[in-house]
Design an enzyme around this catalytic site. Sequence first.
Site, PDB file in Angstrom:
ATOM      1  N   LYS A  41       0.821  -1.220   0.000  1.00 14.33           N
ATOM      2  CA  LYS A  41       0.000   0.000   0.000  1.00 14.33           C
ATOM      3  C   LYS A  41       0.855   1.270   0.000  1.00 14.33           C
ATOM      4  O   LYS A  41       0.314   2.359   0.067  1.00 14.33           O
ATOM      5  CB  LYS A  41      -0.902   0.007   1.238  1.00 14.33           C
ATOM      6  CG  LYS A  41      -2.166  -0.832   1.084  1.00 14.33           C
ATOM      7  CD  LYS A  41      -3.170  -0.479   2.166  1.00 14.33           C
ATOM      8  CE  LYS A  41      -4.518  -1.152   1.957  1.00 14.33           C
ATOM      9  NZ  LYS A  41      -5.454  -0.839   3.057  1.00 14.33           N
ATOM     10  N   ARG A  91     -17.616  -0.768   6.610  1.00 12.02           N
ATOM     11  CA  ARG A  91     -18.210   0.502   6.185  1.00 12.02           C
ATOM     12  C   ARG A  91     -19.371   0.195   5.262  1.00 12.02           C
ATOM     13  O   ARG A  91     -20.349  -0.369   5.690  1.00 12.02           O
ATOM     14  CB  ARG A  91     -17.146   1.392   5.542  1.00 12.02           C
ATOM     15  CG  ARG A  91     -16.235   2.000   6.591  1.00 12.02           C
ATOM     16  CD  ARG A  91     -15.005   2.630   6.028  1.00 12.02           C
ATOM     17  NE  ARG A  91     -14.087   1.619   5.512  1.00 12.02           N
ATOM     18  CZ  ARG A  91     -12.803   1.823   5.273  1.00 12.02           C
ATOM     19  NH1 ARG A  91     -12.282   3.005   5.459  1.00 12.02           N
ATOM     20  NH2 ARG A  91     -12.037   0.850   4.840  1.00 12.02           N
TER      21      ARG A  91
HETATM   22  P1  ADP Z   1      -6.768  -2.466   5.868  1.00 11.52           P
HETATM   23  O1  ADP Z   1      -5.509  -2.063   5.203  1.00 11.52           O
HETATM   24  O2  ADP Z   1      -6.774  -3.829   6.453  1.00 11.52           O
HETATM   25  O3  ADP Z   1      -8.027  -2.125   5.109  1.00 11.52           O
HETATM   26  P2  ADP Z   1      -7.341  -0.224   7.547  1.00 11.52           P
HETATM   27  O4  ADP Z   1      -6.418   0.347   8.532  1.00 11.52           O
HETATM   28  O5  ADP Z   1      -7.701   0.627   6.377  1.00 11.52           O
HETATM   29  O6  ADP Z   1      -6.733  -1.587   7.158  1.00 11.52           O
HETATM   30  O7  ADP Z   1      -8.661  -0.657   8.272  1.00 11.52           O
HETATM   31  C1  ADP Z   1      -8.655  -1.587   9.310  1.00 11.52           C
HETATM   32  C2  ADP Z   1     -10.067  -2.015   9.598  1.00 11.52           C
HETATM   33  O8  ADP Z   1     -10.824  -0.893  10.030  1.00 11.52           O
HETATM   34  C3  ADP Z   1     -10.820  -2.574   8.387  1.00 11.52           C
HETATM   35  O9  ADP Z   1     -11.664  -3.608   8.860  1.00 11.52           O
HETATM   36  C4  ADP Z   1     -11.633  -1.412   7.915  1.00 11.52           C
HETATM   37  O10 ADP Z   1     -12.809  -1.847   7.249  1.00 11.52           O
HETATM   38  C5  ADP Z   1     -11.976  -0.755   9.238  1.00 11.52           C
HETATM   39  N1  ADP Z   1     -12.307   0.662   9.090  1.00 11.52           N
HETATM   40  C6  ADP Z   1     -11.531   1.636   8.607  1.00 11.52           C
HETATM   41  N2  ADP Z   1     -12.178   2.819   8.613  1.00 11.52           N
HETATM   42  C7  ADP Z   1     -13.413   2.575   9.121  1.00 11.52           C
HETATM   43  C8  ADP Z   1     -14.582   3.381   9.384  1.00 11.52           C
HETATM   44  N3  ADP Z   1     -14.614   4.685   9.086  1.00 11.52           N
HETATM   45  N4  ADP Z   1     -15.664   2.768   9.899  1.00 11.52           N
HETATM   46  C9  ADP Z   1     -15.631   1.446  10.164  1.00 11.52           C
HETATM   47  N5  ADP Z   1     -14.591   0.636   9.932  1.00 11.52           N
HETATM   48  C10 ADP Z   1     -13.486   1.187   9.437  1.00 11.52           C
END
Ligand code: ADP
Length: 166
Positions: A41, A91
């Site tokens: 990423k 989400r």
């Molecule tokens: P990844 O690289 O695994 O997607 P992230 O750090 O982006 O990791 O997200 C980690 C977790 O948090 C994932 O399950 C993602 O869906 C969740 N997540 C991220 N942002 C939100 C949000 N605004 N509301 C709910 N869940 C979220």
Amino acid sequence: MRVGVYPGTFDPVTLGHMDIIRRSAKLVDRLVIGVTTNVSKSPMFSLDERLAMVRREVAELDAGIAVVSFDSLLMDFAEREGASVILRGLRAVADFEYEYQMAGMNQQINDRVETVFLMADVALQPIASRLVKEIAMYGGEIAKFVPPRVADDVRARVAALGIKKQ
Ligand code: ADP
């Protein structure tokens, strides 16, 4: 003792993540937040920076939350931590396909660990790390989406990298 792991990239940690962390902590006795290296990423913040940021932000929450890095199969990480639950935030439909597939494959790898999906507060649901970075690069206001010190970190990084766009 029920142990849960909440894995993610957290580049950077947002108010959406923080909400899922708070909700997750209520469901398990010990919550382990797993910060992935995720070089694919090309993160804005290094692993050490992300670890430090998440640690700083959860320091004010209840005890019983650990923040560690991992660079292995999620199921191996869960086993190592003695976890019986993986927590993920869900989400909108966009997340569903990927999460559904991942949970399904993880189930086949290790059926002793359950994946549990949580919804963040409605107002926090649209927040995504990727968009926070994009908004910051265009000089937009990110204070509504990330904790105050994280907003400072992102602004500083955008300035340092000279990636502010017009
Ligand atoms: P990844 O690289 O695994 O997607 P992230 O750090 O982006 O990791 O997200 C980690 C977790 O948090 C994932 O399950 C993602 O869906 C969740 N997540 C991220 N942002 C939100 C949000 N605004 N509301 C709910 N869940 C979220």
